[in-house]
Design an enzyme around this catalytic site. Structure first.
Site, PDB file in Angstrom:
ATOM      1  N   HIS A 192      -6.093   7.854  -4.514  1.00 36.30           N
ATOM      2  CA  HIS A 192      -6.653   8.422  -3.274  1.00 36.30           C
ATOM      3  C   HIS A 192      -8.245   8.369  -3.466  1.00 36.30           C
ATOM      4  O   HIS A 192      -8.815   7.327  -3.143  1.00 36.30           O
ATOM      5  CB  HIS A 192      -6.167   9.666  -3.095  1.00 36.30           C
ATOM      6  N   HIS A 231      -4.401  -0.363   1.902  1.00 34.55           N
ATOM      7  CA  HIS A 231      -4.182   1.028   2.418  1.00 34.55           C
ATOM      8  C   HIS A 231      -3.009   1.336   2.955  1.00 34.55           C
ATOM      9  O   HIS A 231      -2.206   0.571   3.497  1.00 34.55           O
ATOM     10  CB  HIS A 231      -5.376   1.042   3.684  1.00 34.55           C
ATOM     11  N   ASP A 284     -13.427   2.405   0.274  1.00 34.66           N
ATOM     12  CA  ASP A 284     -13.921   2.771  -1.262  1.00 34.66           C
ATOM     13  C   ASP A 284     -14.625   1.439  -1.709  1.00 34.66           C
ATOM     14  O   ASP A 284     -15.038   1.658  -2.877  1.00 34.66           O
ATOM     15  CB  ASP A 284     -12.778   3.224  -2.072  1.00 34.66           C
TER      16      ASP A 284
HETATM   17  N1  ACO Z   1      -3.903  -4.765  -5.337  1.00 37.41           N
HETATM   18  C1  ACO Z   1      -2.960  -5.737  -5.607  1.00 37.41           C
HETATM   19  N2  ACO Z   1      -1.776  -5.617  -4.965  1.00 37.41           N
HETATM   20  C2  ACO Z   1      -1.695  -4.412  -3.977  1.00 37.41           C
HETATM   21  C3  ACO Z   1      -2.756  -3.703  -3.891  1.00 37.41           C
HETATM   22  C4  ACO Z   1      -3.772  -3.749  -4.522  1.00 37.41           C
HETATM   23  N3  ACO Z   1      -4.867  -2.986  -4.435  1.00 37.41           N
HETATM   24  N4  ACO Z   1      -2.366  -2.693  -3.051  1.00 37.41           N
HETATM   25  C5  ACO Z   1      -0.957  -2.920  -2.525  1.00 37.41           C
HETATM   26  N5  ACO Z   1      -0.407  -4.301  -3.385  1.00 37.41           N
HETATM   27  C6  ACO Z   1       0.662  -4.961  -3.071  1.00 37.41           C
HETATM   28  C7  ACO Z   1       1.675  -4.052  -3.909  1.00 37.41           C
HETATM   29  O1  ACO Z   1       2.105  -4.595  -5.346  1.00 37.41           O
HETATM   30  C8  ACO Z   1       3.071  -4.408  -3.164  1.00 37.41           C
HETATM   31  O2  ACO Z   1       3.292  -5.708  -3.508  1.00 37.41           O
HETATM   32  P1  ACO Z   1       4.973  -6.055  -3.774  1.00 37.41           P
HETATM   33  O3  ACO Z   1       5.189  -6.005  -2.043  1.00 37.41           O
HETATM   34  O4  ACO Z   1       4.931  -7.293  -4.204  1.00 37.41           O
HETATM   35  O5  ACO Z   1       5.661  -4.883  -4.413  1.00 37.41           O
HETATM   36  C9  ACO Z   1       2.431  -4.595  -1.626  1.00 37.41           C
HETATM   37  O6  ACO Z   1       0.973  -4.937  -1.939  1.00 37.41           O
HETATM   38  C10 ACO Z   1       2.383  -3.326  -0.916  1.00 37.41           C
HETATM   39  O7  ACO Z   1       2.015  -2.246  -1.837  1.00 37.41           O
HETATM   40  P2  ACO Z   1       2.301  -0.437  -1.455  1.00 37.41           P
HETATM   41  O8  ACO Z   1       1.825  -0.029  -2.854  1.00 37.41           O
HETATM   42  O9  ACO Z   1       3.809  -0.363  -1.004  1.00 37.41           O
HETATM   43  O10 ACO Z   1       1.259  -0.213  -0.599  1.00 37.41           O
HETATM   44  P3  ACO Z   1       1.120   1.047  -0.002  1.00 37.41           P
HETATM   45  O11 ACO Z   1       0.592   1.097   1.451  1.00 37.41           O
HETATM   46  O12 ACO Z   1       2.025   2.039  -0.489  1.00 37.41           O
HETATM   47  O13 ACO Z   1      -0.187   1.528  -0.734  1.00 37.41           O
HETATM   48  C11 ACO Z   1      -2.416   2.109  -1.640  1.00 37.41           C
HETATM   49  C12 ACO Z   1      -1.478   1.877  -0.491  1.00 37.41           C
HETATM   50  C13 ACO Z   1      -1.762   3.252  -2.618  1.00 37.41           C
HETATM   51  C14 ACO Z   1      -3.650   2.695  -1.236  1.00 37.41           C
HETATM   52  C15 ACO Z   1      -2.333   0.843  -2.462  1.00 37.41           C
HETATM   53  O14 ACO Z   1      -2.843  -0.206  -1.823  1.00 37.41           O
HETATM   54  C16 ACO Z   1      -3.305   0.954  -3.695  1.00 37.41           C
HETATM   55  O15 ACO Z   1      -2.907   1.578  -4.680  1.00 37.41           O
HETATM   56  N6  ACO Z   1      -4.473   0.528  -3.746  1.00 37.41           N
HETATM   57  C17 ACO Z   1      -5.535   0.517  -4.966  1.00 37.41           C
HETATM   58  C18 ACO Z   1      -6.120   2.039  -4.787  1.00 37.41           C
HETATM   59  C19 ACO Z   1      -7.176   2.115  -3.833  1.00 37.41           C
HETATM   60  O16 ACO Z   1      -8.082   1.355  -3.312  1.00 37.41           O
HETATM   61  N7  ACO Z   1      -7.034   3.443  -3.225  1.00 37.41           N
HETATM   62  C20 ACO Z   1      -7.887   3.873  -2.199  1.00 37.41           C
HETATM   63  C21 ACO Z   1      -7.183   3.834  -0.791  1.00 37.41           C
HETATM   64  S1  ACO Z   1      -8.255   4.332   0.565  1.00 37.41           S
HETATM   65  C22 ACO Z   1      -8.319   5.882   0.422  1.00 37.41           C
HETATM   66  O17 ACO Z   1      -7.435   6.554   0.001  1.00 37.41           O
HETATM   67  C23 ACO Z   1      -9.652   6.535   1.007  1.00 37.41           C
END
Ligand code: ACO
Length: 314
Positions: A192, A231, A284
């Site tokens: 987050h 996101h 971010d």
């Molecule tokens: N890099 C690479 N692959 C990703 C990323 C990423 N940053 N984010 C999602 N994916 C992929 C997942 O591996 C998944 O792949 P799959 O379908 O092959 O399994 C698919 O995209 C969907 O991912 P989820 O985790 O289901 O996406 P969700 O919407 O639940 O998660 C989250 C959102 C937690 C923000 C995620 O994208 C993440 O961990 N990002 C990196 C951390 C980050 O930047 N956080 C800040 C968010 S903004 C904020 O909070 C202010």
């Protein structure tokens, strides 16, 4: 992204952080008189009790979010008028905490760096005073404006994880201080609030724009997530990343550091194949470079997020 009916791009271009706070707390933008009153109220609520400064000093070796959580908890514990503050009664407490959280973050930064805290000034905006308390010198109007924009962009995001946590606490009729502490605890998580710090670490580790594409490919092949991408809500460009992209580029250029922006651009390019999955840069992604260019250390990035999100949580 819409705050109380206003598009984030309109607010980013036209509203100060103080106006945005008023909008979020009261549901409508302030008139000139209302804004004057509101700004004055925030300005004179900035000081934190000496006991809280002592507590920050005692726990200053901890994770900055643990320090922030502890200091906010102590601030509300010492403020008897906040103990049962829920609903409308919580508004004055909300204003005080919005003001004081900025002071807590700057105080922790100073004490961790072995410096004396800088008491707040009453004649500066929230953003300018924050930079003043961090560094002890009055910031340029340009740098204050950038922080003001950053705070506006972070101010609200409906039921994101930390706000959800705050709402669970508030939903039990706990006071606003307890709700804010729950939110701060939740923002600490690397998925987050922690992403800006991780992005900046990645940029510095990559070091050279030419290495970026290979580096990202390796990370993805190792099954890692690339920080600053993806996101829960946006499966397209995060509008806040759009606003901060230009700031990171222009500020870097002015400060003689084009390299970080070039690396960020190369990371974006490396992530293009993942766009069909809905993975785009989030808020971010550019925030870390902007903070670093302004001299804010990486460990203060999540606390900075909290300074901005205060009105949203409140
Ligand atoms: N890099 C690479 N692959 C990703 C990323 C990423 N940053 N984010 C999602 N994916 C992929 C997942 O591996 C998944 O792949 P799959 O379908 O092959 O399994 C698919 O995209 C969907 O991912 P989820 O985790 O289901 O996406 P969700 O919407 O639940 O998660 C989250 C959102 C937690 C923000 C995620 O994208 C993440 O961990 N990002 C990196 C951390 C980050 O930047 N956080 C800040 C968010 S903004 C904020 O909070 C202010």
């Amino acid at each position: 992204l819409v705050y109380r009916g206003y598009n984030i791009h309109d607010l980013a271009q036209n509203a100060s952080f103080e106006e945005t706070c008023y909008l979020l707390l009261h549901g409508a933008l302030p008139t000139r008189d209302q804004l004057e009153w509101f700004e004055r109220d925030l300005r004179f609520a900035r000081a934190i009790p000496p006991t809280v400064i002592d507590i920050i000093d005692h726990v200053k070796a901890a994770h900055p979010m643990d320090i922030l959580r502890t200091a906010v908890s102590a601030t509300v514990a010492l403020d008897e008028s906040s103990h049962e503050a829920t609903g409308e009664v919580a508004l004055p407490v909300a204003r005080r905490l919005i003001a004081q959280v900025a002071t807590i973050v700057a105080t922790m930064h100073r004490l961790r760096a072995g410096l004396d805290p800088v008491p707040p000034r009453h004649d500066l905006t929230h953003a300018a005073n924050f930079l003043y308390m961090m560094f002890g010198t009055e910031p340029s109007p340009e740098h204050a404006k950038i922080i003001d924009l950053d705070l506006v962009l972070h101010a609200e995001h409906s039921s994101n994880a930390s706000t959800f946590a705050a709402r669970v606490a508030a939903g039990t009729a706990a006071d606003i201080g307890s709700a804010i502490v729950a939110a701060i605890a939740t923002l600490k998580g690397p998925l987050h609030g922690g992403a800006a710090e991780a992005v900046q670490k990645t940029v510095e580790e990559i070091g050279d724009p030419e290495r970026a594409v290979a580096y990202i490919k390796e990370r993805i092949e190792a099954g890692e997530k690339v920080m600053g991408f993806g996101h829960r809500v946006y499966k397209t460009d995060d509008p806040r990343a759009k606003e901060l992209r230009g700031v990171a580029r222009d500020l870097g250029h002015k400060m003689g550091n084009d390299r970080w922006f070039q690396i960020l651009q190369e990371i974006e390019r490396a992530m293009e194949p993942y766009r069909p999955k809905g993975i785009y840069p989030n808020v971010d992604f550019y925030a870390g470079a902007v903070y670093s260019l302004l001299g804010i250390p990486e460990e203060q990035f999540i606390p900075m997020f909290a300074v901005g999100r205060m009105p949203g949580w409140a």
